[in-house]
Design an enzyme around this catalytic site. Structure first.
Site, short mmCIF file in Angstrom:
data_model
loop_
_atom_site.label_atom_id
_atom_site.label_comp_id
_atom_site.label_asym_id
_atom_site.label_seq_id
_atom_site.Cartn_x
_atom_site.Cartn_y
_atom_site.Cartn_z
N HIS A 145 0.77 -1.00 -0.05
CA HIS A 145 0.01 0.13 -0.09
C HIS A 145 0.33 1.36 0.11
O HIS A 145 0.20 2.71 -0.28
CB HIS A 145 -0.97 0.18 0.95
CG HIS A 145 -1.65 -1.23 1.54
ND1 HIS A 145 -1.34 -2.27 2.54
CD2 HIS A 145 -2.74 -1.95 0.96
CE1 HIS A 145 -2.27 -3.32 2.00
NE2 HIS A 145 -2.93 -3.00 1.20
FE1 FES Z 1 0.08 -1.73 3.51
FE2 FES Z 1 2.61 -2.53 4.07
S1 FES Z 1 1.78 -0.33 3.44
S2 FES Z 1 1.35 -3.51 4.18
#
Ligand code: FES
Length: 180
Positions: A145
């Site tokens: 993410h």
């Molecule tokens: Fe979501 Fe690493 S940014 S698991």
């Protein structure tokens, strides 16, 4: 449910990747695993107790990966430039305010030991191996993410709430670290 299964799948793939890299003995992993296998009577015992690591062959700027309690562990030797940069980062700029000194041991400020587990949802960040994306702050980047960690493993951008976890560890000599 599908998301959870997907995240589990990503973690499992990343873990398998780490294990495969360790088995192949790429780069500095050779430094870690032979010593680990000598010290432990079985993988299960090792996974639940401690990990002993010889850091003497880790070059400045290099990170080696190990496994601690069944999870990835990053052992990084900072370059002199990274130490200066991490030390000069204003604490007010940090989401999870910790200094480099908070995250390293006295006399071993160049050795950063963190779990290789993103504090958002548990993916394995990149940037530990040559050729992997390092992210905007020169440290680790989580591709799941988009969390960016700096060279001290501190969260600087993205959804992760806290810094990469520094496990309990101690130097038992100038070159040997016992994690756990
Ligand atoms: Fe979501 Fe690493 S940014 S698991």
């Amino acid at each position: 449910m599908a998301d959870t299964e997907s995240e589990d799948g990503v973690r499992r793939r990343d873990f398998i990747h780490i294990a495969a890299v360790g088995t192949a003995g790429v780069g500095g992993v050779f430094v870690v695993l032979p010593l680990v296998s000598q010290m432990a009577p079985s993988a299960d015992v090792l996974a639940e107790s401690s990990t002993e690591i010889d850091v003497s062959a880790i070059e400045p700027g290099q990170t080696v990966k190990a496994i601690f309690r069944k999870q990835p562990l990053f052992v990084r030797r900072l370059t002199p430039e990274e130490i200066v940069e991490a030390g000069e980062t204003p604490i007010a700029d940090l989401r999870d305010p910790e200094t480099l000194d908070d995250r390293t041991k006295e006399g071993h400020r160049d050795m950063l030991i963190t779990m290789g587990v993103c504090t958002h949802l548990g993916c394995v960040p990149q940037g530990a191996a040559e050729g992997e994306v390092k992210g905007e702050y020169g440290g680790y980047f989580c591709p799941c993410h988009g969390s960016h960690y700096d060279t001290a493993g501190r969260i600087r951008k993205g959804p992760a709430p806290t810094n990469l976890v520094v496990p309990e560890y101690a130097f038992t000599s100038d070159t040997i670290v016992t994690v756990g």
